[in-house]
Design an enzyme around this catalytic site. Structure first.
Site, PDB file in Angstrom:
ATOM      1  N   TRP A  28     -44.838 -32.734   4.484  1.00 50.39           N
ATOM      2  CA  TRP A  28     -44.425 -32.021   3.276  1.00 50.39           C
ATOM      3  C   TRP A  28     -44.650 -30.528   3.479  1.00 50.39           C
ATOM      4  CZ3 TRP A  28     -41.679 -34.132  -0.431  1.00 50.39           C
ATOM      5  CH2 TRP A  28     -41.525 -33.461  -1.642  1.00 50.39           C
ATOM      6  N   GLU A  64     -51.595 -39.000   1.993  1.00 49.06           N
ATOM      7  CA  GLU A  64     -51.656 -39.982   3.078  1.00 49.06           C
ATOM      8  C   GLU A  64     -52.629 -39.569   4.186  1.00 49.06           C
ATOM      9  OE1 GLU A  64     -48.552 -40.701   0.500  1.00 49.06           O
ATOM     10  OE2 GLU A  64     -48.583 -38.896   1.740  1.00 49.06           O
ATOM     11  N   HIS A  94     -49.882 -32.781 -11.240  1.00 48.73           N
ATOM     12  CA  HIS A  94     -49.811 -33.522  -9.975  1.00 48.73           C
ATOM     13  C   HIS A  94     -50.536 -32.784  -8.857  1.00 48.73           C
ATOM     14  CE1 HIS A  94     -48.195 -36.377  -7.119  1.00 48.73           C
ATOM     15  NE2 HIS A  94     -47.718 -35.375  -6.386  1.00 48.73           N
TER      16      HIS A  94
END
Length: 176
Positions: A28, A64, A94
């Site tokens: 990301w 992750e 978030h």
């Protein structure tokens, strides 16, 4: 009364002989994370970690990273891990969940396995802040995390072999 002399024990920024190191990086925000990985790789290689003893593992995002770190720690093949990613604040909460969850997960892996897990995950307000920390005006936090990982691996090595080696768990059975 004078204090008793003491012996200072410190790490050094040098590789443990024969040790493997891993960089775990989020995909990301690739422009940022690729620069962090590049900085970490260059730092490790310039401090005499052989290319053959350096693994780079890519994961989808920052959340992750702890699971990948845990899997590597359980495998017991690395003396230190460098976790890299970039979380940019958005319009929702978030950001806090991802940044905090990632940091807590990485710390948990480090403590449970007595394994240095350097947290080079940027948690920033805007992309410009990330760019400044990924090779810009504020240096490269990937490089800084890699150097911290090297130093901590060396320190654990000096403190004793039982601390420097991750806990080896029995292999899990793989279901057909």
């Amino acid at each position: 009364m004078p204090s008793a002399p003491h012996h200072a024990i410190e790490g050094e920024v040098r590789p443990v002989p024969g040790a493997r190191y891993a960089i775990i990086a989020s995909r990301w925000n690739p422009r940022i994370t690729d620069a962090l990985v590049d900085g970490a790789r260059k730092a490790l290689l310039s401090h005499e970690v052989p290319e053959a003893q350096l693994d780079v593992v890519r994961v989808p995002g920052a959340l992750e990273l702890p699971l990948a770190a845990q899997a590597l720690a359980r495998a017991g093949r690395h003396s230190a891990l460098v976790a890299l990613g970039c979380v940019v604040r958005g319009e929702t909460r978030h950001y806090e969940h991802v940044a905090d969850g990632c940091a807590q997960g990485l710390m948990q892996v480090s403590l449970e396995h007595a394994l240095p897990v350097a947290n080079g995950v940027l948690a920033v307000e805007k992309h410009a802040d990330a760019e400044a920390r990924a090779g810009g005006a504020h240096g490269n936090k990937g490089e800084e995390a890699a150097l911290a990982a090297l130093e901590m691996a060396w320190l654990l090595h000096k403190l004793g072999p039982s601390l420097a080696m991750p806990v080896r768990l029995p292999a899990r059975e793989v279901l057909p």
